[in-house]
Design a protein around this motif. Structure first.
Motif, PDB file in Angstrom:
ATOM      1  N   ALA A  23       0.178   7.227 -12.217  1.00  0.00           N
ATOM      2  CA  ALA A  23       1.424   6.498 -11.985  1.00  0.00           C
ATOM      3  C   ALA A  23       1.192   5.020 -11.670  1.00  0.00           C
ATOM      4  O   ALA A  23       2.028   4.181 -12.010  1.00  0.00           O
ATOM      5  CB  ALA A  23       2.208   7.159 -10.851  1.00  0.00           C
ATOM      6  N   VAL A  24       0.090   4.684 -11.017  1.00  0.00           N
ATOM      7  CA  VAL A  24      -0.120   3.291 -10.593  1.00  0.00           C
ATOM      8  C   VAL A  24      -1.068   2.492 -11.476  1.00  0.00           C
ATOM      9  O   VAL A  24      -0.997   1.262 -11.496  1.00  0.00           O
ATOM     10  CB  VAL A  24      -0.589   3.197  -9.121  1.00  0.00           C
ATOM     11  CG1 VAL A  24       0.415   3.848  -8.185  1.00  0.00           C
ATOM     12  CG2 VAL A  24      -1.976   3.766  -8.929  1.00  0.00           C
ATOM     13  N   VAL A  25      -1.947   3.153 -12.193  1.00  0.00           N
ATOM     14  CA  VAL A  25      -2.957   2.429 -12.976  1.00  0.00           C
ATOM     15  C   VAL A  25      -2.358   1.500 -14.035  1.00  0.00           C
ATOM     16  O   VAL A  25      -2.823   0.360 -14.171  1.00  0.00           O
ATOM     17  CB  VAL A  25      -3.991   3.408 -13.583  1.00  0.00           C
ATOM     18  CG1 VAL A  25      -4.777   2.783 -14.724  1.00  0.00           C
ATOM     19  CG2 VAL A  25      -4.945   3.883 -12.498  1.00  0.00           C
ATOM     20  N   PRO A  26      -1.341   1.906 -14.792  1.00  0.00           N
ATOM     21  CA  PRO A  26      -0.819   0.966 -15.803  1.00  0.00           C
ATOM     22  C   PRO A  26      -0.386  -0.378 -15.216  1.00  0.00           C
ATOM     23  O   PRO A  26      -0.710  -1.437 -15.770  1.00  0.00           O
ATOM     24  CB  PRO A  26       0.371   1.721 -16.411  1.00  0.00           C
ATOM     25  CG  PRO A  26       0.023   3.162 -16.226  1.00  0.00           C
ATOM     26  CD  PRO A  26      -0.674   3.208 -14.885  1.00  0.00           C
ATOM     27  N   GLU A  27       0.299  -0.348 -14.105  1.00  0.00           N
ATOM     28  CA  GLU A  27       0.734  -1.589 -13.462  1.00  0.00           C
ATOM     29  C   GLU A  27      -0.456  -2.390 -12.942  1.00  0.00           C
ATOM     30  O   GLU A  27      -0.498  -3.618 -13.059  1.00  0.00           O
ATOM     31  CB  GLU A  27       1.696  -1.276 -12.315  1.00  0.00           C
ATOM     32  CG  GLU A  27       2.182  -2.504 -11.593  1.00  0.00           C
ATOM     33  CD  GLU A  27       3.031  -2.170 -10.390  1.00  0.00           C
ATOM     34  OE1 GLU A  27       3.113  -3.035  -9.513  1.00  0.00           O
ATOM     35  OE2 GLU A  27       3.586  -1.063 -10.308  1.00  0.00           O
ATOM     36  N   ILE A  76       2.807  -1.846  -6.513  1.00  0.00           N
ATOM     37  CA  ILE A  76       1.812  -1.274  -5.605  1.00  0.00           C
ATOM     38  C   ILE A  76       0.464  -1.940  -5.878  1.00  0.00           C
ATOM     39  O   ILE A  76      -0.010  -1.965  -7.016  1.00  0.00           O
ATOM     40  CB  ILE A  76       1.717   0.252  -5.798  1.00  0.00           C
ATOM     41  CG1 ILE A  76       3.046   0.893  -5.409  1.00  0.00           C
ATOM     42  CG2 ILE A  76       0.561   0.839  -4.994  1.00  0.00           C
ATOM     43  CD1 ILE A  76       3.202   2.322  -5.846  1.00  0.00           C
ATOM     44  N   ASP A  77      -0.125  -2.478  -4.828  1.00  0.00           N
ATOM     45  CA  ASP A  77      -1.442  -3.103  -4.944  1.00  0.00           C
ATOM     46  C   ASP A  77      -2.565  -2.135  -4.604  1.00  0.00           C
ATOM     47  O   ASP A  77      -3.666  -2.243  -5.138  1.00  0.00           O
ATOM     48  CB  ASP A  77      -1.534  -4.312  -4.000  1.00  0.00           C
ATOM     49  CG  ASP A  77      -0.482  -5.358  -4.326  1.00  0.00           C
ATOM     50  OD1 ASP A  77      -0.500  -5.880  -5.457  1.00  0.00           O
ATOM     51  OD2 ASP A  77       0.368  -5.636  -3.463  1.00  0.00           O
ATOM     52  N   ILE A  78      -2.274  -1.201  -3.693  1.00  0.00           N
ATOM     53  CA  ILE A  78      -3.289  -0.249  -3.224  1.00  0.00           C
ATOM     54  C   ILE A  78      -2.657   1.137  -3.146  1.00  0.00           C
ATOM     55  O   ILE A  78      -1.568   1.296  -2.594  1.00  0.00           O
ATOM     56  CB  ILE A  78      -3.818  -0.640  -1.831  1.00  0.00           C
ATOM     57  CG1 ILE A  78      -4.404  -2.047  -1.848  1.00  0.00           C
ATOM     58  CG2 ILE A  78      -4.846   0.383  -1.328  1.00  0.00           C
ATOM     59  CD1 ILE A  78      -4.620  -2.652  -0.473  1.00  0.00           C
ATOM     60  N   LEU A  79      -3.343   2.118  -3.698  1.00  0.00           N
ATOM     61  CA  LEU A  79      -2.948   3.522  -3.549  1.00  0.00           C
ATOM     62  C   LEU A  79      -3.989   4.201  -2.684  1.00  0.00           C
ATOM     63  O   LEU A  79      -5.186   4.157  -2.982  1.00  0.00           O
ATOM     64  CB  LEU A  79      -2.865   4.220  -4.909  1.00  0.00           C
ATOM     65  CG  LEU A  79      -2.677   5.742  -4.869  1.00  0.00           C
ATOM     66  CD1 LEU A  79      -1.363   6.126  -4.189  1.00  0.00           C
ATOM     67  CD2 LEU A  79      -2.765   6.327  -6.273  1.00  0.00           C
ATOM     68  N   PHE A  80      -3.528   4.805  -1.593  1.00  0.00           N
ATOM     69  CA  PHE A  80      -4.403   5.564  -0.702  1.00  0.00           C
ATOM     70  C   PHE A  80      -3.982   7.026  -0.846  1.00  0.00           C
ATOM     71  O   PHE A  80      -3.054   7.491  -0.203  1.00  0.00           O
ATOM     72  CB  PHE A  80      -4.231   5.065   0.735  1.00  0.00           C
ATOM     73  CG  PHE A  80      -5.252   5.595   1.703  1.00  0.00           C
ATOM     74  CD1 PHE A  80      -5.069   6.806   2.347  1.00  0.00           C
ATOM     75  CD2 PHE A  80      -6.390   4.871   1.989  1.00  0.00           C
ATOM     76  CE1 PHE A  80      -5.992   7.295   3.246  1.00  0.00           C
ATOM     77  CE2 PHE A  80      -7.328   5.341   2.895  1.00  0.00           C
ATOM     78  CZ  PHE A  80      -7.133   6.547   3.518  1.00  0.00           C
ATOM     79  N   ALA A  89      -6.378  -1.428  -6.188  1.00  0.00           N
ATOM     80  CA  ALA A  89      -7.419  -0.580  -5.614  1.00  0.00           C
ATOM     81  C   ALA A  89      -6.854   0.812  -5.378  1.00  0.00           C
ATOM     82  O   ALA A  89      -5.689   0.959  -4.996  1.00  0.00           O
ATOM     83  CB  ALA A  89      -7.914  -1.165  -4.295  1.00  0.00           C
ATOM     84  N   ILE A  90      -7.688   1.812  -5.609  1.00  0.00           N
ATOM     85  CA  ILE A  90      -7.308   3.205  -5.377  1.00  0.00           C
ATOM     86  C   ILE A  90      -8.381   3.851  -4.521  1.00  0.00           C
ATOM     87  O   ILE A  90      -9.580   3.754  -4.827  1.00  0.00           O
ATOM     88  CB  ILE A  90      -7.154   3.982  -6.699  1.00  0.00           C
ATOM     89  CG1 ILE A  90      -6.043   3.371  -7.545  1.00  0.00           C
ATOM     90  CG2 ILE A  90      -6.893   5.464  -6.419  1.00  0.00           C
ATOM     91  CD1 ILE A  90      -5.929   3.957  -8.938  1.00  0.00           C
ATOM     92  N   VAL A  91      -7.935   4.486  -3.437  1.00  0.00           N
ATOM     93  CA  VAL A  91      -8.823   5.253  -2.576  1.00  0.00           C
ATOM     94  C   VAL A  91      -8.381   6.704  -2.665  1.00  0.00           C
ATOM     95  O   VAL A  91      -7.242   7.028  -2.335  1.00  0.00           O
ATOM     96  CB  VAL A  91      -8.758   4.763  -1.109  1.00  0.00           C
ATOM     97  CG1 VAL A  91      -9.619   5.636  -0.211  1.00  0.00           C
ATOM     98  CG2 VAL A  91      -9.148   3.299  -1.013  1.00  0.00           C
ATOM     99  N   ASN A  92      -9.262   7.582  -3.130  1.00  0.00           N
ATOM    100  CA  ASN A  92      -8.983   9.012  -3.204  1.00  0.00           C
ATOM    101  C   ASN A  92      -9.775   9.715  -2.109  1.00  0.00           C
ATOM    102  O   ASN A  92     -11.000   9.764  -2.164  1.00  0.00           O
ATOM    103  CB  ASN A  92      -9.370   9.585  -4.574  1.00  0.00           C
ATOM    104  CG  ASN A  92      -8.454   9.115  -5.680  1.00  0.00           C
ATOM    105  OD1 ASN A  92      -7.245   9.038  -5.498  1.00  0.00           O
ATOM    106  ND2 ASN A  92      -9.024   8.787  -6.819  1.00  0.00           N
ATOM    107  N   MET A  93      -9.054  10.220  -1.115  1.00  0.00           N
ATOM    108  CA  MET A  93      -9.703  10.924  -0.006  1.00  0.00           C
ATOM    109  C   MET A  93     -10.073  12.342  -0.434  1.00  0.00           C
ATOM    110  O   MET A  93      -9.394  12.942  -1.266  1.00  0.00           O
ATOM    111  CB  MET A  93      -8.763  11.007   1.197  1.00  0.00           C
ATOM    112  CG  MET A  93      -8.501   9.675   1.859  1.00  0.00           C
ATOM    113  SD  MET A  93      -9.977   8.959   2.568  1.00  0.00           S
ATOM    114  CE  MET A  93     -10.264  10.095   3.921  1.00  0.00           C
ATOM    115  N   VAL A 126       0.849  -1.181   0.000  1.00  0.00           N
ATOM    116  CA  VAL A 126       0.000   0.000   0.000  1.00  0.00           C
ATOM    117  C   VAL A 126       0.891   1.240   0.000  1.00  0.00           C
ATOM    118  O   VAL A 126       1.772   1.373   0.849  1.00  0.00           O
ATOM    119  CB  VAL A 126      -0.899   0.048   1.259  1.00  0.00           C
ATOM    120  CG1 VAL A 126      -1.817   1.255   1.216  1.00  0.00           C
ATOM    121  CG2 VAL A 126      -1.687  -1.220   1.410  1.00  0.00           C
ATOM    122  N   LEU A 127       0.649   2.147  -0.932  1.00  0.00           N
ATOM    123  CA  LEU A 127       1.319   3.442  -0.928  1.00  0.00           C
ATOM    124  C   LEU A 127       0.317   4.456  -0.401  1.00  0.00           C
ATOM    125  O   LEU A 127      -0.778   4.588  -0.946  1.00  0.00           O
ATOM    126  CB  LEU A 127       1.782   3.823  -2.335  1.00  0.00           C
ATOM    127  CG  LEU A 127       2.681   5.052  -2.397  1.00  0.00           C
ATOM    128  CD1 LEU A 127       3.668   4.919  -3.546  1.00  0.00           C
ATOM    129  CD2 LEU A 127       1.905   6.336  -2.524  1.00  0.00           C
TER     130      LEU A 127
END
Length: 143
Positions: A119-123, A79-83, A131-135, A8-9
């Motif tokens: 940056a993370v979506v292509p991978e 990266i599996d999860i971007l927070f 998974a991406i969480v945008n706060m 998780v980043l």
């Protein structure tokens, strides 16, 4: 949901929700990359002693995203999860807000999230998962 050593980043980890997210994701079995804005914030995060790897990331800069994502891929396989949590609040009315402050807020709160996703979506697409969480702040939905 159970995690199984996902990476998780998390952005904006020096305080508040980001700092709590570091601890929670780590407690749930994730490998955590805790990003902070300035060099002097790296040491306190690194002091979490094995809970997270701390690194500097200016979310406004595409080259910083490329560096952090590249380093994470090399060291941890990606990266599996971007927070996406980094954000700033500007207090004051229209009259007190100059264009430089406005541009800084937009760059951190909006452009930073866009660059993180980019940056993370292509991978994630290559792996077929992620998974991406945008706060966002409550201020994003009220006048």
């Amino acid at each position: 949901m159970a995690f199984n050593n996902e990476t998780v980043l998390i952005t904006g980890t020096s305080s508040g929700i980001g700092n709590a997210a570091v601890r929670r994701f780590a407690a749930e079995g994730c490998r955590v990359i805790a990003t902070v804005e300035t060099d002097d914030q790296v040491a306190p995060m690194a002091a979490l002693d094995g809970v997270a790897v701390a690194t500097k990331l200016d979310v406004r800069l595409a080259e910083d995203w490329e560096r952090v994502v590249g380093e994470t891929k090399a060291k941890l396989g990606g990266i599996d999860i971007l927070f996406n949590n980094a954000g700033v609040t500007v207090w004051g009315g229209l009259e007190e807000t100059d264009i430089d402050l406005w541009n800084q807020m937009i760059a951190i709160n909006l452009t930073g999230q866009f660059l993180g996703c980019k940056a993370v979506v292509p991978e994630m697409l290559d792996k077929g998962k992620g998974a991406i969480v945008n706060m966002a702040s409550i201020n994003g939905i009220r006048g």
